[in-house]
Scaffold this active site. Structure first.
Site, PDB file in Angstrom:
ATOM      1  N   GLU A 149       0.828  -1.208   0.000  1.00 14.91           N
ATOM      2  CA  GLU A 149       0.000   0.000   0.000  1.00 14.91           C
ATOM      3  C   GLU A 149       0.858   1.253   0.000  1.00 14.91           C
ATOM      4  O   GLU A 149       1.977   1.254   0.519  1.00 14.91           O
ATOM      5  CB  GLU A 149      -0.941   0.022   1.195  1.00 14.91           C
ATOM      6  CG  GLU A 149      -0.246   0.184   2.531  1.00 14.91           C
ATOM      7  CD  GLU A 149      -1.229   0.351   3.673  1.00 14.91           C
ATOM      8  OE1 GLU A 149      -1.626   1.510   3.933  1.00 14.91           O
ATOM      9  OE2 GLU A 149      -1.580  -0.656   4.285  1.00 14.91           O
ATOM     10  N   ARG A 160      -2.719  10.994   7.057  1.00 15.62           N
ATOM     11  CA  ARG A 160      -2.519  10.361   5.749  1.00 15.62           C
ATOM     12  C   ARG A 160      -3.770  10.394   4.880  1.00 15.62           C
ATOM     13  O   ARG A 160      -3.700  10.158   3.680  1.00 15.62           O
ATOM     14  CB  ARG A 160      -2.085   8.894   5.934  1.00 15.62           C
ATOM     15  CG  ARG A 160      -0.681   8.755   6.481  1.00 15.62           C
ATOM     16  CD  ARG A 160      -0.329   7.297   6.768  1.00 15.62           C
ATOM     17  NE  ARG A 160      -0.328   6.500   5.559  1.00 15.62           N
ATOM     18  CZ  ARG A 160      -0.590   5.189   5.537  1.00 15.62           C
ATOM     19  NH1 ARG A 160      -0.879   4.546   6.649  1.00 15.62           N
ATOM     20  NH2 ARG A 160      -0.561   4.531   4.415  1.00 15.62           N
ATOM     21  N   ARG A 164      -5.506   5.764  -1.130  1.00 14.63           N
ATOM     22  CA  ARG A 164      -4.362   4.860  -1.244  1.00 14.63           C
ATOM     23  C   ARG A 164      -4.295   4.291  -2.659  1.00 14.63           C
ATOM     24  O   ARG A 164      -5.298   4.174  -3.358  1.00 14.63           O
ATOM     25  CB  ARG A 164      -4.482   3.668  -0.290  1.00 14.63           C
ATOM     26  CG  ARG A 164      -4.626   3.983   1.162  1.00 14.63           C
ATOM     27  CD  ARG A 164      -3.308   4.429   1.781  1.00 14.63           C
ATOM     28  NE  ARG A 164      -3.445   4.554   3.227  1.00 14.63           N
ATOM     29  CZ  ARG A 164      -3.898   5.657   3.824  1.00 14.63           C
ATOM     30  NH1 ARG A 164      -4.267   6.692   3.122  1.00 14.63           N
ATOM     31  NH2 ARG A 164      -3.989   5.700   5.145  1.00 14.63           N
ATOM     32  N   HIS A 179     -10.484   4.565   2.064  1.00 12.45           N
ATOM     33  CA  HIS A 179      -9.726   3.711   2.985  1.00 12.45           C
ATOM     34  C   HIS A 179     -10.170   2.253   2.917  1.00 12.45           C
ATOM     35  O   HIS A 179     -10.605   1.665   3.895  1.00 12.45           O
ATOM     36  CB  HIS A 179      -9.804   4.250   4.425  1.00 12.45           C
ATOM     37  CG  HIS A 179      -8.684   3.771   5.275  1.00 12.45           C
ATOM     38  ND1 HIS A 179      -8.834   2.778   6.200  1.00 12.45           N
ATOM     39  CD2 HIS A 179      -7.385   4.151   5.320  1.00 12.45           C
ATOM     40  CE1 HIS A 179      -7.677   2.552   6.803  1.00 12.45           C
ATOM     41  NE2 HIS A 179      -6.773   3.384   6.287  1.00 12.45           N
TER      42      HIS A 179
END
Length: 188
Positions: A149, A160, A164, A179
């Site tokens: 990831e 963050r 991703r 997420h």
């Protein structure tokens, strides 16, 4: 009191004209109800149903090789290939069953993350390059350690964020902006 119309002067009865009108009205009503029935009650009223059962099928090209050697060429055929084109992604990735998305259609930070992945470590976040376990089961099944990831920065986020990119060991890339609640296959 019922009034009667005088009989027509030609000596014929007026009843056949009323009967004919009733038959025509009945036929029009039957055709309208039949059309509605076959097109379905939920059909768009502006659309029309087409009966293709009686149409002649289009000519289908023969799959057999030509008998005339003068027509055989080594030029590539115009038939579509089984492989997807590198310029047009399928709407659904055949390997993962996930929807596809162009990298260029993602936020610009996604392209920056792909550049970081291509360049290799060190990465800006400690978790970048760590194993993604695929516990949600959205990505194709592989042994543990197959997926890594990487964080896609979210402007204005104090952490963050939720975006991703997950990379498979064979180089395939997946995008999530929630997420890991959903994924799309990235098409470069």
């Amino acid at each position: 009191m019922v009034s009667r119309l005088p009989p027509p002067e030609d000596g014929s009865s007026a009843r056949p004209q009323r009967t004919t009108s009733a038959i025509v009205l009945g036929l029009v009503l039957a055709v309208t109800v039949g059309f509605w029935w076959f097109s379905g009650p939920d059909a768009d009223p502006g659309s029309t149903a087409v009966d293709t059962s009686s149409s002649t099928p289009a000519a289908v090209p023969s799959e057999e090789p030509s008998e005339d050697p003068s027509t055989d060429t080594d030029e590539p055929s115009a038939e579509p290939s089984a492989e997807p084109s590198s310029t047009t992604p399928p709407s659904i990735d055949p390997e993962s069953g996930l929807p596809t998305v162009y990298l260029l259609d993602l936020p610009p930070e996604a392209a920056e993350t792909v550049e970081l992945i291509d360049r290799g470590p060190p990465y800006p976040y400690d978790k970048d390059g760590s194993t993604f376990g695929n516990y949600e089961g959205f990505l194709p099944d592989h042994e543990r350690g197959y997926y890594q990831e990487f964080t896609v920065e979210t402007p204005g986020s104090y952490d963050r964020g939720a975006r991703r990119i997950v990379e498979g060991a064979e180089g395939e890339l997946y995008w999530t902006d929630d997420h890991y609640a959903s994924f799309s296959r990235i098409w470069l």
